[in-house]
Motif scaffolding. Structure first.
Motif, PDB file in Angstrom:
ATOM      1  N   SER A  25       0.840  -1.200   0.000  1.00  0.00           N
ATOM      2  CA  SER A  25       0.000   0.000   0.000  1.00  0.00           C
ATOM      3  C   SER A  25       0.882   1.260   0.000  1.00  0.00           C
ATOM      4  CB  SER A  25      -0.877  -0.012   1.253  1.00  0.00           C
ATOM      5  OG  SER A  25      -1.723   1.076   1.245  1.00  0.00           O
ATOM      6  N   ALA A  26       0.434   2.268  -0.731  1.00  0.00           N
ATOM      7  CA  ALA A  26       1.058   3.611  -0.748  1.00  0.00           C
ATOM      8  C   ALA A  26       2.413   3.693  -1.453  1.00  0.00           C
ATOM      9  CB  ALA A  26       1.171   4.168   0.672  1.00  0.00           C
ATOM     10  N   GLN A  31      -0.925   6.056  -8.762  1.00  0.00           N
ATOM     11  CA  GLN A  31      -0.383   7.264  -9.408  1.00  0.00           C
ATOM     12  C   GLN A  31       0.458   6.935 -10.642  1.00  0.00           C
ATOM     13  OE1 GLN A  31      -1.558  10.273  -8.800  1.00  0.00           O
ATOM     14  NE2 GLN A  31      -2.872   9.041  -7.486  1.00  0.00           N
ATOM     15  N   MET A  43      -1.269  14.223  -5.227  1.00  0.00           N
ATOM     16  CA  MET A  43      -0.613  13.987  -3.926  1.00  0.00           C
ATOM     17  C   MET A  43      -1.621  13.440  -2.921  1.00  0.00           C
ATOM     18  SD  MET A  43       2.474  14.125  -3.070  1.00  0.00           S
ATOM     19  CE  MET A  43       4.080  14.669  -3.623  1.00  0.00           C
ATOM     20  N   SER A  47      -6.256   5.283  -0.854  1.00  0.00           N
ATOM     21  CA  SER A  47      -6.040   3.846  -1.058  1.00  0.00           C
ATOM     22  C   SER A  47      -7.092   3.289  -2.012  1.00  0.00           C
ATOM     23  CB  SER A  47      -6.178   3.110   0.270  1.00  0.00           C
ATOM     24  OG  SER A  47      -4.915   2.851   0.787  1.00  0.00           O
ATOM     25  N   ALA A  73      -5.721  -2.750  -4.439  1.00  0.00           N
ATOM     26  CA  ALA A  73      -5.173  -2.257  -3.182  1.00  0.00           C
ATOM     27  C   ALA A  73      -3.984  -3.098  -2.735  1.00  0.00           C
ATOM     28  CB  ALA A  73      -6.258  -2.319  -2.116  1.00  0.00           C
ATOM     29  N   GLY A  74      -2.967  -2.433  -2.171  1.00  0.00           N
ATOM     30  CA  GLY A  74      -1.858  -3.167  -1.571  1.00  0.00           C
ATOM     31  C   GLY A  74      -2.304  -3.766  -0.244  1.00  0.00           C
ATOM     32  N   LYS A 130       8.977   6.650  -6.565  1.00  0.00           N
ATOM     33  CA  LYS A 130       9.281   7.837  -5.738  1.00  0.00           C
ATOM     34  C   LYS A 130      10.766   8.194  -5.819  1.00  0.00           C
ATOM     35  CE  LYS A 130       5.350   6.848  -2.689  1.00  0.00           C
ATOM     36  NZ  LYS A 130       4.731   7.028  -1.374  1.00  0.00           N
ATOM     37  N   LEU A 133      12.362  11.385  -4.446  1.00  0.00           N
ATOM     38  CA  LEU A 133      12.702  11.587  -3.031  1.00  0.00           C
ATOM     39  C   LEU A 133      14.079  11.001  -2.709  1.00  0.00           C
ATOM     40  CD1 LEU A 133       9.195  10.683  -1.478  1.00  0.00           C
ATOM     41  CD2 LEU A 133      10.140  12.964  -1.904  1.00  0.00           C
ATOM     42  N   ALA A 160       6.374   8.842 -10.358  1.00  0.00           N
ATOM     43  CA  ALA A 160       5.070   9.194 -10.933  1.00  0.00           C
ATOM     44  C   ALA A 160       4.875  10.698 -10.798  1.00  0.00           C
ATOM     45  CB  ALA A 160       3.954   8.443 -10.210  1.00  0.00           C
TER      46      ALA A 160
HETATM   47  N1  LIG Z   1       6.987  11.966  -3.972  1.00  0.00           N
HETATM   48  C1  LIG Z   1       6.246  11.059  -4.611  1.00  0.00           C
HETATM   49  N2  LIG Z   1       5.051  10.675  -4.111  1.00  0.00           N
HETATM   50  C2  LIG Z   1       4.345   9.743  -4.801  1.00  0.00           C
HETATM   51  C3  LIG Z   1       4.795   9.175  -6.021  1.00  0.00           C
HETATM   52  N3  LIG Z   1       3.866   8.278  -6.442  1.00  0.00           N
HETATM   53  C4  LIG Z   1       2.882   8.293  -5.539  1.00  0.00           C
HETATM   54  N4  LIG Z   1       3.160   9.175  -4.547  1.00  0.00           N
HETATM   55  C5  LIG Z   1       2.328   9.481  -3.377  1.00  0.00           C
HETATM   56  O1  LIG Z   1       2.273   8.326  -2.546  1.00  0.00           O
HETATM   57  C6  LIG Z   1       0.980   8.187  -1.947  1.00  0.00           C
HETATM   58  C7  LIG Z   1       0.383   6.816  -2.302  1.00  0.00           C
HETATM   59  O2  LIG Z   1       0.167   6.726  -3.712  1.00  0.00           O
HETATM   60  P1  LIG Z   1      -0.887   5.711  -4.368  1.00  0.00           P
HETATM   61  O3  LIG Z   1      -0.710   5.782  -5.826  1.00  0.00           O
HETATM   62  O4  LIG Z   1      -2.250   5.965  -3.838  1.00  0.00           O
HETATM   63  O5  LIG Z   1      -0.365   4.338  -3.757  1.00  0.00           O
HETATM   64  P2  LIG Z   1      -0.918   2.849  -4.017  1.00  0.00           P
HETATM   65  O6  LIG Z   1       0.268   1.975  -4.131  1.00  0.00           O
HETATM   66  O7  LIG Z   1      -1.884   2.850  -5.153  1.00  0.00           O
HETATM   67  O8  LIG Z   1      -1.694   2.546  -2.653  1.00  0.00           O
HETATM   68  P3  LIG Z   1      -2.871   1.445  -2.355  1.00  0.00           P
HETATM   69  O9  LIG Z   1      -4.019   1.793  -3.228  1.00  0.00           O
HETATM   70  O10 LIG Z   1      -3.173   1.636  -0.893  1.00  0.00           O
HETATM   71  O11 LIG Z   1      -2.300   0.076  -2.623  1.00  0.00           O
HETATM   72  C8  LIG Z   1       0.144   9.375  -2.467  1.00  0.00           C
HETATM   73  O12 LIG Z   1       0.210  10.416  -1.539  1.00  0.00           O
HETATM   74  C9  LIG Z   1       0.863   9.760  -3.750  1.00  0.00           C
HETATM   75  O13 LIG Z   1       0.670  11.111  -4.086  1.00  0.00           O
HETATM   76  C10 LIG Z   1       6.061   9.618  -6.530  1.00  0.00           C
HETATM   77  O14 LIG Z   1       6.554   9.185  -7.584  1.00  0.00           O
HETATM   78  N5  LIG Z   1       6.735  10.550  -5.787  1.00  0.00           N
END
Ligand SMILES: Nc1nc2c(ncn2[C@@H]2O[C@H](COP(=O)(O)OP(=O)(O)OP(=O)(O)O)[C@@H](O)[C@H]2O)c(=O)[nH]1
Length: 225
Positions: A25-26, A31, A43, A47, A73-74, A130, A133, A160
């Motif tokens: 997850s996350a 994205q 941003m 989920s 979902a993760g 990410k 970062l 992303a």
């Molecule tokens: N800095 C940064 N933040 C990112 C990036 N990709 C996603 N995020 C942030 O990370 C968080 C989680 O992103 P999601 O795309 O919802 O993650 P997910 O893997 O789909 O999560 P689940 O649906 O819970 O499995 C959000 O706040 C996004 O904006 C990235 O490349 N860089």
């Protein structure tokens, strides 16, 4: 045409490739999908609950391919029935967050799940997301590369947020799938290639043949695109 040599075409679809996104997850799965399919990023991403998919049509080796990218979902409690999610998938992006080592340590679990539910020939790309970062990095590129090599996976780092390598990640998977499909077509010595089912607007490719896949795609889930 895009920088990778692929672009958007409206006309006839030659193939439909189902690709699944998995990972904790996350880590940014939704994205990455949003960036690839709509060139958008948020941003405030929430989920994912259940399953959704988006499509984008690209050109691979002069064939028009509709990439049908599935996202779930993760988090275990929000996940949909696993085997249905993987059914008919010919590619997978296993995503971790480069700032959270734990998400990388869980990659073997995701690979196990792929092994038990997906086709053996599925094309897998390990994706460290990410990458923007860099100051918070918790997983080195070297460790990830070494692991990917050991497991026979493709590997890339993406952002992303900054739209770095997202096209390359998906395009590499789609072209590798296409290579397998065309190789099978050559081996079969006829134009059928990998097993396929006729689907409105293209041919759904299945590496080992599973006629249920089309039915599942068309009726079980509602798409968000
Ligand atoms: N800095 C940064 N933040 C990112 C990036 N990709 C996603 N995020 C942030 O990370 C968080 C989680 O992103 P999601 O795309 O919802 O993650 P997910 O893997 O789909 O999560 P689940 O649906 O819970 O499995 C959000 O706040 C996004 O904006 C990235 O490349 N860089």
């Amino acid at each position: 045409m895009g920088s990778n040599g692929f672009g958007e075409y409206d006309h006839r679809i030659d193939y439909v490739f189902k690709v699944v996104l998995i990972g904790d997850s996350a880590v940014g799965k939704s994205q990455l999908l949003s960036r690839f399919s709509r060139n958008e990023f948020s941003m405030e991403s929430k989920s994912t609950i259940g399953v959704e998919f988006q499509t984008r049509t690209v050109v691979v080796d002069r064939k028009t391919v509709k990439a049908q990218i599935w996202d779930t979902a993760g988090q275990e409690r929000y996940r949909a029935i696993t085997s249905a999610y993987y059914r008919g998938a010919v590619g997978a992006l296993v995503v971790y967050d480069i700032t959270q080592a734990q998400t990388f340590e869980h990659v073997p679990r995701w690979l196990e799940e792929l092994k038990s539910h997906a086709d053996n020939n599925i094309v897998i790309m390990l994706v460290g997301n990410k990458a923007d970062l860099a100051n918070l990095r918790d997983v080195s590129i070297e460790d990830a590369k070494e692991y990917a090599e050991k497991e026979g996976l493709f590997f890339i780092e993406t952002s992303a947020l900054e739209s770095t390598n997202v096209e390359s990640a998906f395009y590499t998977v789609l072209s590798e799938i296409y290579k397998i499909v065309s190789r099978k077509a050559l081996l079969d010595n006829n134009s059928q290639g990998a097993r396929s089912s006729s689907l409105q607007g293209g041919t759904q490719i299945m590496l080992s043949g599973n006629e249920d896949a089309v039915k599942v795609n068309k009726t079980t889930y509602c798409c968000s695109s």
